[in-house]
Design an enzyme around this catalytic site. Structure first.
Site, PDB file in Angstrom:
ATOM      1  N   SER A 177      20.073   8.183   8.687  1.00 32.36           N
ATOM      2  CA  SER A 177      19.949   9.200   7.562  1.00 32.36           C
ATOM      3  C   SER A 177      19.429  11.073   7.984  1.00 32.36           C
ATOM      4  O   SER A 177      18.891  10.719   8.808  1.00 32.36           O
ATOM      5  CB  SER A 177      19.486   8.914   6.585  1.00 32.36           C
ATOM      6  OG  SER A 177      18.516   9.745   5.415  1.00 32.36           O
ATOM      7  N   SER A 178      19.817  12.122   7.263  1.00 32.89           N
ATOM      8  CA  SER A 178      19.464  12.921   7.804  1.00 32.89           C
ATOM      9  C   SER A 178      18.274  13.228   7.871  1.00 32.89           C
ATOM     10  O   SER A 178      18.053  14.377   8.218  1.00 32.89           O
ATOM     11  CB  SER A 178      20.717  13.955   7.499  1.00 32.89           C
ATOM     12  OG  SER A 178      20.799  14.122   5.399  1.00 32.89           O
ATOM     13  N   CYS A 179      17.215  12.471   6.977  1.00 34.54           N
ATOM     14  CA  CYS A 179      16.288  12.990   7.337  1.00 34.54           C
ATOM     15  C   CYS A 179      16.029  12.823   8.420  1.00 34.54           C
ATOM     16  O   CYS A 179      13.826  12.888   8.476  1.00 34.54           O
ATOM     17  CB  CYS A 179      15.393  12.105   5.831  1.00 34.54           C
ATOM     18  SG  CYS A 179      15.602  10.950   6.157  1.00 34.54           S
ATOM     19  N   TYR A 214      10.145   6.446   6.965  1.00 33.88           N
ATOM     20  CA  TYR A 214      11.341   6.011   6.459  1.00 33.88           C
ATOM     21  C   TYR A 214      11.961   6.428   7.614  1.00 33.88           C
ATOM     22  O   TYR A 214      12.616   6.201   8.283  1.00 33.88           O
ATOM     23  CB  TYR A 214      11.744   6.520   5.022  1.00 33.88           C
ATOM     24  CG  TYR A 214      13.849   6.692   5.287  1.00 33.88           C
ATOM     25  CD1 TYR A 214      13.769   5.097   4.936  1.00 33.88           C
ATOM     26  CD2 TYR A 214      14.680   7.887   4.999  1.00 33.88           C
ATOM     27  CE1 TYR A 214      15.647   5.388   4.315  1.00 33.88           C
ATOM     28  CE2 TYR A 214      15.785   7.573   4.910  1.00 33.88           C
ATOM     29  CZ  TYR A 214      16.685   6.307   4.752  1.00 33.88           C
ATOM     30  OH  TYR A 214      17.740   5.835   4.284  1.00 33.88           O
ATOM     31  N   LYS A 254      14.191   4.867  10.719  1.00 37.34           N
ATOM     32  CA  LYS A 254      15.878   5.445  11.708  1.00 37.34           C
ATOM     33  C   LYS A 254      15.808   6.019  12.807  1.00 37.34           C
ATOM     34  O   LYS A 254      16.958   5.499  13.612  1.00 37.34           O
ATOM     35  CB  LYS A 254      16.453   5.997  10.730  1.00 37.34           C
ATOM     36  CG  LYS A 254      16.419   5.920   8.923  1.00 37.34           C
ATOM     37  CD  LYS A 254      17.175   4.578   8.589  1.00 37.34           C
ATOM     38  CE  LYS A 254      17.697   3.790   7.483  1.00 37.34           C
ATOM     39  NZ  LYS A 254      18.983   2.864   7.789  1.00 37.34           N
ATOM     40  N   HIS A 302      17.765  10.028  -6.016  1.00 33.22           N
ATOM     41  CA  HIS A 302      18.218  10.799  -5.506  1.00 33.22           C
ATOM     42  C   HIS A 302      18.168  11.940  -5.748  1.00 33.22           C
ATOM     43  O   HIS A 302      18.711  11.916  -7.153  1.00 33.22           O
ATOM     44  CB  HIS A 302      18.361  10.412  -3.763  1.00 33.22           C
ATOM     45  CG  HIS A 302      18.883  10.391  -2.493  1.00 33.22           C
ATOM     46  ND1 HIS A 302      19.105   9.037  -2.508  1.00 33.22           N
ATOM     47  CD2 HIS A 302      17.979  10.498  -1.839  1.00 33.22           C
ATOM     48  CE1 HIS A 302      18.850   7.891  -1.416  1.00 33.22           C
ATOM     49  NE2 HIS A 302      17.883   9.276  -1.008  1.00 33.22           N
TER      50      HIS A 302
HETATM   51  N1  LIG Z   1      22.167   7.589  -0.749  1.00 30.74           N
HETATM   52  C1  LIG Z   1      21.970   8.160   0.338  1.00 30.74           C
HETATM   53  O1  LIG Z   1      21.927   9.450   0.037  1.00 30.74           O
HETATM   54  C2  LIG Z   1      22.322   8.177   2.043  1.00 30.74           C
HETATM   55  C3  LIG Z   1      22.434   9.317   2.745  1.00 30.74           C
HETATM   56  C4  LIG Z   1      22.169   9.091   3.489  1.00 30.74           C
HETATM   57  C5  LIG Z   1      22.176   7.621   4.958  1.00 30.74           C
HETATM   58  N2  LIG Z   1      22.287   6.800   4.078  1.00 30.74           N
HETATM   59  C6  LIG Z   1      22.009   5.285   4.793  1.00 30.74           C
HETATM   60  O2  LIG Z   1      22.763   4.466   4.359  1.00 30.74           O
HETATM   61  C7  LIG Z   1      22.708   3.244   4.137  1.00 30.74           C
HETATM   62  C8  LIG Z   1      22.953   2.346   2.904  1.00 30.74           C
HETATM   63  O3  LIG Z   1      22.166   3.239   1.923  1.00 30.74           O
HETATM   64  P1  LIG Z   1      22.263   3.009  -0.144  1.00 30.74           P
HETATM   65  O4  LIG Z   1      22.107   4.665  -0.654  1.00 30.74           O
HETATM   66  O5  LIG Z   1      23.792   2.534   0.103  1.00 30.74           O
HETATM   67  O6  LIG Z   1      21.472   2.087   0.027  1.00 30.74           O
HETATM   68  P2  LIG Z   1      21.368   1.563  -1.893  1.00 30.74           P
HETATM   69  O7  LIG Z   1      21.884   1.454  -2.510  1.00 30.74           O
HETATM   70  O8  LIG Z   1      19.545   1.135  -2.015  1.00 30.74           O
HETATM   71  O9  LIG Z   1      22.236  -0.284  -0.846  1.00 30.74           O
HETATM   72  C9  LIG Z   1      20.917  -0.602  -0.099  1.00 30.74           C
HETATM   73  C10 LIG Z   1      21.408  -1.930   0.517  1.00 30.74           C
HETATM   74  O10 LIG Z   1      20.755  -2.714   0.725  1.00 30.74           O
HETATM   75  C11 LIG Z   1      20.414  -4.028   0.267  1.00 30.74           C
HETATM   76  N3  LIG Z   1      18.906  -4.985   0.698  1.00 30.74           N
HETATM   77  C12 LIG Z   1      18.371  -3.863   0.903  1.00 30.74           C
HETATM   78  N4  LIG Z   1      16.985  -5.234   1.322  1.00 30.74           N
HETATM   79  C13 LIG Z   1      17.413  -6.398   1.613  1.00 30.74           C
HETATM   80  C14 LIG Z   1      17.047  -6.824   1.579  1.00 30.74           C
HETATM   81  N5  LIG Z   1      16.100  -7.593   2.252  1.00 30.74           N
HETATM   82  N6  LIG Z   1      18.278  -8.415   2.571  1.00 30.74           N
HETATM   83  C15 LIG Z   1      19.558  -8.573   1.803  1.00 30.74           C
HETATM   84  N7  LIG Z   1      19.908  -7.236   1.164  1.00 30.74           N
HETATM   85  C16 LIG Z   1      19.273  -6.187   0.759  1.00 30.74           C
HETATM   86  C17 LIG Z   1      20.202  -3.767  -1.011  1.00 30.74           C
HETATM   87  O11 LIG Z   1      20.579  -4.793  -1.896  1.00 30.74           O
HETATM   88  P3  LIG Z   1      20.575  -5.176  -3.490  1.00 30.74           P
HETATM   89  O12 LIG Z   1      21.483  -4.487  -3.747  1.00 30.74           O
HETATM   90  O13 LIG Z   1      19.615  -6.540  -3.315  1.00 30.74           O
HETATM   91  O14 LIG Z   1      18.942  -4.463  -3.821  1.00 30.74           O
HETATM   92  C18 LIG Z   1      21.459  -2.646  -1.273  1.00 30.74           C
HETATM   93  O15 LIG Z   1      22.351  -3.502  -1.561  1.00 30.74           O
HETATM   94  C19 LIG Z   1      20.448   3.361   4.422  1.00 30.74           C
HETATM   95  O16 LIG Z   1      20.651   3.233   5.616  1.00 30.74           O
HETATM   96  C20 LIG Z   1      20.942   4.663   4.096  1.00 30.74           C
HETATM   97  O17 LIG Z   1      19.761   5.331   5.204  1.00 30.74           O
HETATM   98  C21 LIG Z   1      21.693   6.711   2.485  1.00 30.74           C
END
Ligand SMILES: NC(=O)c1ccc[n+]([C@@H]2O[C@H](COP(=O)([O-])OP(=O)(O)OC[C@H]3O[C@@H](n4cnc5c(N)ncnc54)[C@H](OP(=O)(O)O)[C@@H]3O)[C@@H](O)[C@H]2O)c1
Length: 362
Positions: free
Chosen positions: A108-110, A137, A141, A180
């Site tokens: 992530s960009s953070c 966090y 990362k 967010h």
């Molecule tokens: N959202 C943003 O703006 C953003 C920006 C930059 C980077 N990212 C990166 O992109 C990636 C995904 O982010 P996202 O926004 O898609 O997050 P998200 O919507 O919260 O999805 C995370 C997923 O991980 C699963 N998960 C978490 N803990 C788990 C565990 N113990 N066992 C099995 N599954 C688990 C969750 O399952 P459940 O459905 O059961 O909760 C969910 O499906 C992350 O690495 C994040 O750092 C996100």
């Protein structure tokens, strides 16, 4: 990667994972493997080992993580560092042991220092102090990135760390305690609209789908019990001063970029590899994924208000933290690989609000 490759998407129910799944399915990939959290807890190293050794995927998209906005990061720091370190350790190490051909690690960009020169180049990593509100966090990362580099160096793996900017789109987290800024704005604007229309049934339905409304927001909306005050105009209150600048990428664009990078031939990375740091980082350097464009939170809020169709004034709660003042990615490496974003913010916001309305319509 070809249409017959075995591909595991970790976190396929989340914002990013679900977009990667949609993209792969649409493109005709036939052997996509997914597991819900109930079927496979990624915090359980033995379970992850058994699963990867049995399924033997060729490619892994690591999109499972504990993710949240400033409030969640600030109040649950231990969960953020523990879950993210554990999930990535389990998946990266077991992917190496089970012979995964290529893995994409989503950071992530953070991860970049709080006061980075703008736009943020990949090489600015570890050149200054982090934003304290999400340091646990970010440090998890950063460890994941170093793990990819280290495994690539020692074991000759192809583990690629990518750093997306702020994302938005369908399946985002609209829970106001964890979301967010962009999904929180969409939901708050929608609630202001319902409150102005005195639509208590609509508000209750919204809570059933997207989670309870925190007490302070209920107060701003004029909600007390099952009633909406007739004399108070609902207020749209935004955390911080509204002055921080943020970049946003639609998650469908991110998914396209991830699949694009995963399918690139190895020699394509040569053009962007950081010659000065070889062999420390190897041929798979960090790649920022974003638009390279940003605006203030205030401008974003005005855009969301217009799309949702609410006319209230914006109130900024400057007692709440702003986070990093500016965060715009330099996306030259990605552009050099010949990938550019497609979905404009105004278009993506409209599409996201349509998705939101359809969800509450049921
Ligand atoms: N959202 C943003 O703006 C953003 C920006 C930059 C980077 N990212 C990166 O992109 C990636 C995904 O982010 P996202 O926004 O898609 O997050 P998200 O919507 O919260 O999805 C995370 C997923 O991980 C699963 N998960 C978490 N803990 C788990 C565990 N113990 N066992 C099995 N599954 C688990 C969750 O399952 P459940 O459905 O059961 O909760 C969910 O499906 C992350 O690495 C994040 O750092 C996100």
């Amino acid at each position: 990667m070809n249409l017959n490759s075995k591909i595991f998407i970790a976190g396929h129910k989340g914002l990013v994972g679900s977009a990667i799944l949609r993209k792969l399915e649409k493109a005709g990939y036939e052997k996509i493997i997914t597991r819900t959290r109930e079927e496979l807890d990624l915090l359980d190293n033995q379970a992850v080992a058994d699963f990867l050794h049995t399924e033997q995927p060729d490619f892994v998209f690591l999109a499972a993580a504990k993710v949240g906005g400033i409030y969640a990061n600030n109040t649950l720091p231990a969960e953020f560092i523990y879950s993210n370190l554990t999930i990535q350790n389990n998946i990266i190490h077991q992917s190496y042991l089970s012979g995964v051909k290529r893995l994409l690690f989503l950071g992530s960009s953070c991860i970049y220092p709080r006061l980075c020169p703008q736009p943020i180049k990949e090489e600015y990593l570890l050149t200054g102090p982090l934003e304290p509100t999400n340091a646990p966090y970010a440090i998890a990362k950063i460890a994941g990135i170093e793990m990819c580099y280290s495994y690539n160096r020692q074991y000759n793996t192809q583990f690629i760390p990518v750093m997306p900017t702020n994302l938005y789109g369908p399946n985002d987290n609209f829970d106001l305690d964890a979301s967010h800024v962009l999904p929180a704005l969409v939901r708050k604007c929608h609630l202001v609209k319902l409150a102005a229309e005195r639509d208590i049934a609509g508000i209750e339905k919204d809570q059933r789908i997207f989670g309870p409304i925190p007490e302070d927001i209920k107060k701003h909306l004029g909600i007390s019990g099952k009633k909406i005050s007739a004399d108070k105009k609902p207020k749209l209150v935004i955390w911080g001063t509204g002055s921080p600048r943020r970049e946003f990428l639609h998650v469908d664009d991110l998914a396209e970029a991830c699949v694009f990078i995963m399918a690139l031939p190895q020699n394509a990375f040569k053009s962007i590899s950081d010659e000065n740091s070889l062999p420390a980082k190897g041929v798979f350097p960090l790649i920022n994924i974003g638009t390279g464009e940003d605006q203030t939170i205030k401008v974003l809020a005005e855009m969301v208000k217009e799309i949702v169709g609410v006319s209230c004034d914006l109130t900024f709660d400057s007692t709440k933290p702003d986070g990093t003042p500016e965060k715009r990615l330099d996306v030259s490496r990605l552009n050099q690989l010949n990938w550019h974003y497609k979905i404009k913010l105004s278009e993506g916001l409209k599409q996201t609000y349509e998705w939101y309305k359809n969800k509450v319509k049921g």
